[in-house]
Write an enzyme that holds these catalytic residues in place. Structure first.
Site, short mmCIF file in Angstrom:
data_model
loop_
_atom_site.label_atom_id
_atom_site.label_comp_id
_atom_site.label_asym_id
_atom_site.label_seq_id
_atom_site.Cartn_x
_atom_site.Cartn_y
_atom_site.Cartn_z
N TYR A 139 4.40 20.89 8.44
CA TYR A 139 5.06 22.18 8.59
C TYR A 139 6.41 22.14 7.89
CZ TYR A 139 5.47 26.68 11.09
OH TYR A 139 5.56 28.01 11.41
N LYS A 164 2.02 23.88 5.50
CA LYS A 164 2.30 25.18 6.09
C LYS A 164 3.78 25.51 5.89
CE LYS A 164 1.96 27.74 10.46
NZ LYS A 164 1.63 27.67 11.90
#
Length: 316
Positions: A139, A164
């Site tokens: 992330y 992400k």
């Protein structure tokens, strides 16, 4: 370690809340109902105990039963990914607990508070990814901000299968997508890219343009009909419905969300309760919406559903 197969994420990705009782304990019965309702609506995957699920506020002893509950309720219908993060020692413990609870993979959240050089960020991902054989999605957000070189480095870790973004820096994301895609040519695994911005629907058109087809939807947790309608409109090129949902629902929701830090979670939790599943309060330092803001949230949801009703009537 052999390269894992990328899951076939298709459609809206469901990020459940973690219901708590009024006494502050995890409510596994409410969680089961919440996940069952969401999975019945048809998401492409379940991401349990992540940002919307208040990972930051969970103890390890709570985390295992939460993930196990999700795995049992989903029963293999879609992939179940669990959050991990915090200190490297803590993140490795959560990674192992997720594996033991039956999760299909991990979403690796940033370490808390620490500023880090790119080499240290890569080492953090490598250490946590090495704690289990679960596929890992990294992330990119807050203090864990990758550049092209570090994104390529983590993409080469055998069980890292996705990236992400939660920064909104589309220039950097576009360069990372291009660089990683080129670097992964000839590799034995596919690599996935996700839009992880809060209320990702408002930015997904832009993310799609730079090669990021997948996105998380906090809206799906409390209004799957609206989340799915937007996704389908985007996929089919229904610009009229996409624009109407953005104007009447998603943009007003973002404006309300941005009035108070943490509303990205607590508004979702309130919305879940609106839909008949008592999600309880958020844990400090987050706070629940005021009564006035709850009224605004109801009005925003009603406006979104009015758009859907009008679209359905027009289609008849």
């Amino acid at each position: 370690m052999t390269a894992p197969t990328c899951p076939a994420f298709e459609g809206v990705l469901f990020f459940p809340v973690t219901p708590f009782t009024e006494a502050g304990e995890v409510d596994l019965d409410a969680l089961s109902r919440h996940i069952a309702s969401g999975v019945d609506a048809g998401p492409g995957g379940v991401f349990i105990a992540c940002g919307t699920g208040e990972f930051h506020a969970l103890e390890l002893q709570e985390f295992g039963p939460i993930v196990r509950t999700a795995v049992e309720v989903v029963a293999g219908r879609v992939p179940v990914y669990a959050g991990a993060g915090g200190s490297v020692a803590q993140a490795k413990q959560f990674a192992v607990a997720a594996k033991e609870a039956g999760a299909d993979g991990l979403l690796l959240l940033p370490p808390y508070l620490v500023e880090m050089p790119q080499a240290g960020l890569v080492a953090y991902v490598r250490d946590v990814a090495g704690a289990s054989d679960l596929p890992v999605i990294v992330y990119n957000r807050n203090n864990a901000r990758f550049i092209e070189a570090s994104a390529i480095a983590v993409s080469k870790i055998s069980n890292v299968i996705g990236f992400k973004d939660g920064t909104g820096d589309l220039d950097n994301v576009a360069r990372i997508v291009h660089a990683v895609t080129n670097a992964m040519k000839g590799e034995a695994k596919d690599f996935l890219f996700f839009n992880g911005m809060p209320t990702a629907e408002t930015t997904q058109q832009a993310y799609r343009a730079v090669g990021v087809p997948l996105y998380s939807s906090a809206t799906f947790a409390f209004a799957p009909d609206l989340a799915l309608a937007f996704y389908n409109a985007l996929e089919t090129g229904n610009a009229e419905l996409t624009t109407a949902l953005l104007r009447e629902f998603f943009h007003p929701l973002v404006r309300l969300r941005d009035t108070v830090p943490g509303y990205a979670v607590s508004l979702v939790k309130a919305g879940v309760t609106f839909e008949g599943i008592p999600a309880g309060p958020v844990r400090p330092p987050l706070i629940m919406p005021t009564s006035d803001d709850l009224t605004k949230l109801r009005s925003i949801i009603d406006a979104g559903r009015a758009v859907l009703a009008a679209a359905l009537a027009q289609a008849r």
